[in-house]
Design an enzyme around this catalytic site. Structure first.
Site, PDB file in Angstrom:
ATOM      1  CE1 TYR A  33     -15.294  12.370 -11.409  1.00 41.76           C
ATOM      2  CE2 TYR A  33     -15.818  10.035 -11.593  1.00 41.76           C
ATOM      3  CZ  TYR A  33     -16.224  11.347 -11.488  1.00 41.76           C
ATOM      4  OH  TYR A  33     -17.558  11.661 -11.461  1.00 41.76           O
ATOM      5  CD  GLU A  76     -20.003   9.675 -10.864  1.00 40.59           C
ATOM      6  OE1 GLU A  76     -19.056   8.934 -11.250  1.00 40.59           O
ATOM      7  OE2 GLU A  76     -20.028  10.913 -11.062  1.00 40.59           O
TER       8      GLU A  76
END
Length: 283
Positions: free
Chosen positions: A94, A136
């Site tokens: 990310y 996640e």
């Protein structure tokens, strides 16, 4: 995020509607030119056919439109989280993707990308990344606590090839470590990763699981693709259908997907269309 930053994000909605695809196409070109190693993670077939940039453009637009209350997108984000865990996406990805996204906004919008706007999108992306990382993390934790569960890529061996028809071949996949495999729910899928010599890349693709849970193996059914076969997606299926034999090894992710209902269709339909679950078709 501040109120002013949220207003700046909402002000970009018309631009995203008009030029979102231009932005995401530029973004992916930037990612792969600077970090080509990510080609091993992304399905390059969905880059070829434009589905990945289009899906991301729609996702960015939806996020901007709902920046006041991103919780309304949680169902969608959860589905994306399942896909990401099947591809072993981790928090560090990310940070990398965020840098490319903000740089792409600046490069595509030019003078319209004011420092305040870039700061707003940096804050917005950070908020989204935190949501996804949290989702996640929960999925990864649940995966490893299941009997036979794991995260990331686990080596499996093909122990049986069954010709279901002249076009469809079923592969029975057993873990190389001879351990158990996690039970799956109706409509769930696996990511299969293999090396494509034509591209000199590792490539993932998702296939619905076509057998009942048994703790021992998974079955996927692969359709031989005809016509134009230079598409990466077709190369993967045809490699599995025609090249992979009993005794060969593949890398496999844990079953994922949130589709609650399995759709019963004939075996002649390729496994990627059997479950009625669209997630393996979405970035």
């Amino acid at each position: 995020m501040t109120t002013d930053q949220k207003q700046l994000i909402k002000a970009t909605v018309p631009v995203l509607k008009q030029s979102g695809l231009l932005l995401t196409t530029h973004f992916y070109q930037r990612v792969f030119s600077i970090n080509p190693e990510l080609k091993h993670t992304f399905n390059m077939g969905n880059q070829q056919n434009g589905r990945q940039p289009a899906a991301l453009a729609m996702a960015v637009l939806a996020y901007a439109e709902n920046i006041e209350d991103p919780s309304v997108l949680l169902s969608t984000l959860n589905r994306i989280g399942h896909k990401h865990t099947s591809l072993a996406v981790r928090p560090e990805h990310y940070d990398l993707i965020g840098r490319h996204l903000i740089a792409s906004i600046g490069e595509v919008l030019g003078d319209a990308a004011t420092p305040a706007l870039l700061d707003a999108w940096t804050a917005a992306y950070g908020q989204l990344a935190s949501l996804m990382i949290g989702i996640e993390a929960g999925l990864y934790a649940a995966q490893v606590t299941k009997p036979g569960g794991w995260t990331g890529w686990r080596p499996f061996v093909v122990r049986a090839r069954i010709e279901e028809s002249s076009e469809v071949t079923a592969l029975h996949l057993y873990p190389v470590d001879e351990g158990l495999v996690a039970d799956h729910q109706p409509g769930q899928y696996l990511s299969i990763r293999l090396f494509l010599p034509q591209l000199n890349l590792l490539q993932p693709r998702q296939y619905s699981i076509t057998n009942e849970p048994n703790g021992l193996f998974y079955c996927i059914s692969v359709k031989h693709e005809t016509g134009e076969t230079t598409s990466t997606n077709k190369l993967i299926s045809n490699h599995l259908h025609a090249v992979v034999q009993e005794g060969d090894r593949l890398e496999v992710s844990v079953p994922v997907g949130v589709c609650p209902v399995a759709v019963n269709v004939p075996k002649s339909v390729p496994s990627t269309q059997r479950s009625g679950c669209p997630m393996h078709q979405v970035a």
